[in-house]
Design an enzyme around this catalytic site. Sequence first.
Site, short mmCIF file in Angstrom:
data_model
loop_
_atom_site.label_atom_id
_atom_site.label_comp_id
_atom_site.label_asym_id
_atom_site.label_seq_id
_atom_site.Cartn_x
_atom_site.Cartn_y
_atom_site.Cartn_z
N LYS A 33 -4.07 -7.80 -1.12
CA LYS A 33 -3.95 -8.87 -0.13
C LYS A 33 -5.35 -9.44 0.06
CE LYS A 33 -2.14 -10.17 4.35
NZ LYS A 33 -3.16 -11.22 4.51
N ASP A 35 -8.54 -11.55 1.23
CA ASP A 35 -9.03 -11.89 2.57
C ASP A 35 -9.66 -13.28 2.57
OD1 ASP A 35 -9.65 -11.67 5.20
OD2 ASP A 35 -11.23 -10.18 4.96
N GLU A 166 -8.26 -5.83 3.07
CA GLU A 166 -7.42 -6.26 4.18
C GLU A 166 -6.04 -5.62 4.14
OE1 GLU A 166 -5.43 -10.18 6.27
OE2 GLU A 166 -6.53 -10.43 4.41
#
Length: 323
Positions: A33, A35, A166
């Site tokens: 994921k 950031d 993240e």
Amino acid sequence: MTRASTVPKRLQPMLATLTDAPFDDPGWVFEDKFDGFRMVCEVRKGKVALYSRNGQIISESYVEVAKALEGVKGDAVIDGELVAVGKDGVSHFQLLQNALRHEARLLYCAFDLMFAGGEDLRKLPLLQRKKRLRAILPRHKLIAFSKHREARGKKFFAEAERKHLEGIMAKRADSAYASGSRTADWLKVKTAQRQEVVIAGFTAPRRTRPFLGALVLAVREGGAWRYIGHVGTGFSHRTLEELHGKLTALKTDQSPFPAKVKDEHVTTWVRPSLVAEVKFAEWTSKGELRQPVYLGIRSDKKASDVVRERPRKLARISRKERN
């Protein structure tokens, strides 16, 4: 600037659902994921247009990235995330503002392909789209292909925690691409709590801090603004100065809240239009953020769309949705 309401739906990105825990599943793949912020790239006859999540054309702000994407083979519409990479090799949202000042390295992480060569690929399975995406991406220092791992989401999440990332994305391997929709075919699992917020005001500076003391935060709830706390940490001197300049231009005499909030006597109210992101420890029983830390401004989302993000319990996401 072009807004999402006028941008064709085919250029609007597919959105993920927040969930509370990682999982293992042979029918799913898992990705980092990133950031940063979402960016859709449209390549047509060698010319590139870059769109933010809310439909703003942002090509002129990221000319170097647009130039790099001119090397894509053929016409295409690509979904990805624009990030700023720190010295630790990890993307950090706070560095995006620095990247515009050439103080951090930009990277466009491409993870999906919606159209290619005039063909609509959105109904193809995700893994087929990713394979075709990898084949058309140019080799360039500003472009990366988002690799994935199959089945073992719990191990991947543990690695993300160790690396202080993240979080991770979980995507159904055979899922179609649903432009402009939030679905349970894509799930996001965060390693720390984060929330998009709207700045409703700022307090006067205290002691040696210049410009402002803390930001007053809000989200939309039931068609009105709800107070969710103050954030007074996470600012550099430059950030304070830049924020103060932006907020001064938005000053207003009236609070957006129906009831009084903390420190009103030293608060300057602003029109609630500037979106930021914070990380925090937890939500209190009053619905306020505990120990929030400012991360940066988000220009890719409208203030009116900012609501409290509530993770769906993994157990409540039906097996049909995850299989």
